[in-house]
Design an enzyme around this catalytic site. Structure first.
Site, PDB file in Angstrom:
ATOM      1  N   PHE A 130      -7.586   3.419  -8.999  1.00 48.62           N
ATOM      2  CA  PHE A 130      -6.460   4.279  -8.644  1.00 48.62           C
ATOM      3  C   PHE A 130      -6.276   5.303  -9.762  1.00 48.62           C
ATOM      4  O   PHE A 130      -6.205   4.943 -10.939  1.00 48.62           O
ATOM      5  CB  PHE A 130      -5.190   3.458  -8.437  1.00 48.62           C
ATOM      6  CG  PHE A 130      -4.086   4.269  -7.864  1.00 48.62           C
ATOM      7  CD1 PHE A 130      -4.166   4.730  -6.551  1.00 48.62           C
ATOM      8  CD2 PHE A 130      -2.997   4.630  -8.632  1.00 48.62           C
ATOM      9  CE1 PHE A 130      -3.154   5.523  -6.020  1.00 48.62           C
ATOM     10  CE2 PHE A 130      -1.991   5.427  -8.097  1.00 48.62           C
ATOM     11  CZ  PHE A 130      -2.064   5.869  -6.790  1.00 48.62           C
ATOM     12  N   ASP A 206      -5.138  -4.353 -13.206  1.00 50.72           N
ATOM     13  CA  ASP A 206      -4.082  -3.763 -12.383  1.00 50.72           C
ATOM     14  C   ASP A 206      -4.032  -4.568 -11.088  1.00 50.72           C
ATOM     15  O   ASP A 206      -5.006  -4.590 -10.328  1.00 50.72           O
ATOM     16  CB  ASP A 206      -4.393  -2.290 -12.120  1.00 50.72           C
ATOM     17  CG  ASP A 206      -3.299  -1.601 -11.310  1.00 50.72           C
ATOM     18  OD1 ASP A 206      -2.522  -2.290 -10.623  1.00 50.72           O
ATOM     19  OD2 ASP A 206      -3.238  -0.357 -11.353  1.00 50.72           O
ATOM     20  N   TYR A 231       6.464  -2.856  -5.287  1.00 52.61           N
ATOM     21  CA  TYR A 231       6.936  -2.172  -4.073  1.00 52.61           C
ATOM     22  C   TYR A 231       5.937  -2.199  -2.927  1.00 52.61           C
ATOM     23  O   TYR A 231       6.206  -1.630  -1.874  1.00 52.61           O
ATOM     24  CB  TYR A 231       7.401  -0.745  -4.357  1.00 52.61           C
ATOM     25  CG  TYR A 231       6.419   0.219  -4.979  1.00 52.61           C
ATOM     26  CD1 TYR A 231       5.399   0.793  -4.232  1.00 52.61           C
ATOM     27  CD2 TYR A 231       6.543   0.598  -6.305  1.00 52.61           C
ATOM     28  CE1 TYR A 231       4.521   1.701  -4.802  1.00 52.61           C
ATOM     29  CE2 TYR A 231       5.672   1.496  -6.894  1.00 52.61           C
ATOM     30  CZ  TYR A 231       4.668   2.042  -6.136  1.00 52.61           C
ATOM     31  OH  TYR A 231       3.803   2.944  -6.698  1.00 52.61           O
ATOM     32  N   LYS A 232       4.809  -2.849  -3.151  1.00 57.23           N
ATOM     33  CA  LYS A 232       3.821  -2.951  -2.073  1.00 57.23           C
ATOM     34  C   LYS A 232       4.005  -4.313  -1.387  1.00 57.23           C
ATOM     35  O   LYS A 232       4.974  -4.519  -0.663  1.00 57.23           O
ATOM     36  CB  LYS A 232       2.422  -2.759  -2.651  1.00 57.23           C
ATOM     37  CG  LYS A 232       2.208  -1.369  -3.271  1.00 57.23           C
ATOM     38  CD  LYS A 232       0.827  -1.268  -3.891  1.00 57.23           C
ATOM     39  CE  LYS A 232       0.629   0.057  -4.597  1.00 57.23           C
ATOM     40  NZ  LYS A 232       0.504   1.191  -3.666  1.00 57.23           N
ATOM     41  N   ARG A 380      -6.538   3.734   5.822  1.00 54.18           N
ATOM     42  CA  ARG A 380      -6.264   2.382   5.296  1.00 54.18           C
ATOM     43  C   ARG A 380      -5.316   1.649   6.236  1.00 54.18           C
ATOM     44  O   ARG A 380      -4.250   2.164   6.579  1.00 54.18           O
ATOM     45  CB  ARG A 380      -5.573   2.452   3.936  1.00 54.18           C
ATOM     46  CG  ARG A 380      -6.359   3.063   2.841  1.00 54.18           C
ATOM     47  CD  ARG A 380      -5.755   2.725   1.480  1.00 54.18           C
ATOM     48  NE  ARG A 380      -4.343   3.119   1.354  1.00 54.18           N
ATOM     49  CZ  ARG A 380      -3.643   2.971   0.235  1.00 54.18           C
ATOM     50  NH1 ARG A 380      -4.192   2.419  -0.832  1.00 54.18           N
ATOM     51  NH2 ARG A 380      -2.375   3.363   0.179  1.00 54.18           N
TER      52      ARG A 380
END
Lengths: 421, 421
Positions: A130, A206, A231-232, A380
């Protein structure tokens, strides 16, 4: 015999996790397959917000730092989260953003290496990591070099299979995302960490697409440092504060440069000289956004009702079903699967490349199916075992097929750069 | 003729700002004199939270990054805040914590000096600056030195009067808090900045106790960098994200090391190489806590109903009244005023040292008057012109007198180190 809607409904009927969906507010008419970007809203979040705003802030005012436990929230939430990533209480704090936390830990790791093995000047990562992880590393490297430090090199692998080749004795830190945000490819953390350690490198992970999505065992893997996102898959709220973990063997060695007062041994002594806190609190920095931070507990509470083993089982069932259905229904529509079919090598998402990926995603959203789009050309589909139904996988595939078959996607209304996902 | 309660009520009766108190929820039976630590709750905050949680997050889900404007919130709030600190639109972002923002800007300033005047190795500040500012500077300095950079020196003044002496040609950055958190002493920003510039130093201001409390004009002062807090006088909520300002002449020169994806020129191109955004967005880092960030607007909206000139006038009337009343009612009780009596030299608080300061503050809180305590021995009384009444100043003084007169303070229930304020 082809899979049918009835098969999917049967899977839902015997899904022991099905009741957990009721913990979430999900809009009518939407099939939400983007929990890998922003998790859904726990119903408990509203009441918690009312409590924090009206009672704790409005009535308690400044007293709530003590009486409502605001000051200890980063550690308390870290302890609640720890079991999801194979950490122990006292090893995790919820604080700041993933980017900021990555900076702290990469700086701590580089500093440690600078003290014991200063010739190690390489940070290994993936080109498809990312981007913010790469940008943070570049920012740190540039800063040090601008002030006269010998240069660091950011060595980017084109694929995780290059790891053995990339990990030479010049490597200070192996900085990887455990589950790739584009492909969903999951790296074997224990194996990669062992390889890093063989070369005297420290490992920094990560877990943005791992925490709450796949079983993680940082201590078993003997990992060194980790950051991640709430938050995912953890459903903490938009942009909710991130977490960081440091192995107990590293916590008290060296500091991190963002040494704000919350990381001080005695912050309320108000001494001008910095003295680091012992333990994981050393990795805090400044005052935290309490209202956002408080919401994180609502997401974590739901995980207390199940286990990562059960969630992983359902997650793999969902992603496997989707791949099978797409194979069955959408063959010949120029979809290229980029997610590993081997369950041991994937997270909780399935990604396809399509020549008109962005437009197809927009068409899906217009039809009530929400995946997301990532450059270059990647669609995705995220599957959150806490709330995604097998029946939804069927309908999402049917709508995808309909769009691909008709070629009926509109011109995109937003440019892809506007779509934060 | 001594001041009376009737005099105070008369001041309230002709206070043009009195209606603004109704914008806040304030608990019954409490006189809140700690808005300098945590501002009171705007009534609008609850409805805004409901909107963000239920509509934007719950219904909009990932789409709200665009449709609800989440992505542009740091800049939008910065633009709304700008007029309070003499900044222009496009010069301010609301993001991260004050500590993190200070690190970004101090690093940017040091990097600039490193390029143009590398012999400048001194950061000047005050020993009584808020400690986190000093800790962040130490963290940055230590990091650079550990990696081989020549040492920086943190030169701490014992009092702001030493400025002319401290500012020599070896100074890279003058890093000051505009209004001191202990004493309320306000430094002349334009004068100090001019002095810094004469010596080739850059000025970096912490406006934690200034923004919303006193008129600030960063551009008129030709200041270089500034950070500040939204949870004190701006009433943004507990730990709400901070702000930072960079003078237009510096924005695009050099970067800041926390170069996360929100600071990238094209974050959604997902390129592995970092390319900084132009303008103030370059000083962002990672994804922000949207629920907490959204609350900040509720506080700022109230400032749109008045002006800093009017607020400053009332603030000075409140602090002057309190000093006069304490002088009148509490003489002889071992209170030592440490706040300047010269209005031009103070912010919106009044501080006294008392040998039993912590216990007296606890006794005040038990009686419904909430100031706060700061080591060593300092009782801070903050006056927020948006919601503090003149009558409350009278009653607070009367209760303080009663406590001091009776010597009736209890043993403190909390150790001072537990009291976050």
């Amino acid at each position: 015999m082809p899979l049918t809607l009835a098969d999917c409904c049967a899977l839902d009927a015997r899904d022991a996790l099905a009741p957990l969906r009721h913990e979430f507010k999900l809009p009518d008419g939407v099939i939400y397959l983007d929990g890998n970007s922003l998790g859904a809203q726990p119903k408990a979040a509203l009441m918690r917000a009312q409590q924090v705003i009206c009672q704790e802030w409005g009535e308690g005012l400044i007293r709530s730092w003590n009486t409502a436990g605001w000051f200890a929230l980063p550690q308390k939430l870290g302890d609640q989260l720890a079991h999801l990533i194979g950490a122990k209480p006292g090893e995790v704090v919820v604080t700041d953003s993933t980017s900021v936390n990555l900076f702290k830990l990469l700086a701590a790791a580089l500093r440690k290496q600078q003290a014991i093995a200063p010739h190690k000047r390489v940070i290994v990562s993936e080109r498809r990591n990312f981007p913010t992880d790469l940008y943070m590393a570049q920012g740190l490297m540039d800063q040090l070099q601008a002030h006269g430090a010998p240069a660091y090199e950011l060595r980017l692998m084109d694929a995780p299979e290059e790891l053995a080749h990339a990990l030479q004795d010049d490597v200070a830190v192996l900085m990887l995302t455990h589950v790739n945000y584009q492909t969903g490819y999951m790296i074997d953390m224990a194996e990669a960490t062992a390889l890093a350690h063989q070369h005297g490198a420290l490992s920094l992970w990560d877990l943005a697409h791992s925490a709450g999505a796949v079983p993680v065992d940082l201590n078993a893997a003997q990992a060194d440092y980790a950051v991640g996102c709430t938050y995912k898959y953890l459903n903490g709220g938009p942009g909710s504060p991130a977490f960081l973990w440091v192995h107990a063997r590293h916590q008290d060695s060296f500091g991190q440069p963002l040494s704000g007062w919350w990381s001080h041994a005695q912050p309320f002594d108000m001494e001008p000289g910095y003295l680091p806190h012992q333990g994981i609190s050393r990795y805090l920095c400044g005052t935290q956004p309490i209202i956002a931070l408080s919401m994180v507990a609502c997401g974590l509470d739901i995980f207390d009702k199940t286990s990562m083993v059960a969630l992983r089982e359902k997650s793999l069932a969902l992603t496997t079903l989707f791949m099978e259905l797409v194979q069955q229904e959408c063959a010949g529509f120029a979809l290229t699967l980029i997610t590993p079919t081997d369950p041991a090598k994937r997270g909780s998402q399935v990604s396809y490349i399509h020549p008109h990926g962005f437009a197809v995603v927009q068409a899906l959203i217009a039809r009530g199916v929400i995946p997301d789009y990532r450059e270059p050309g990647i669609m995705r589909f995220g599957f959150t075992p806490l709330y995604t139904r097998f029946e939804e996988v069927w309908h999402a595939t049917a709508i995808l097929k309909d769009i691909l078959q008709s070629g009926s996607w509109d011109q995109p209304k937003f440019h892809q750069r506007d779509v934060v996902t």
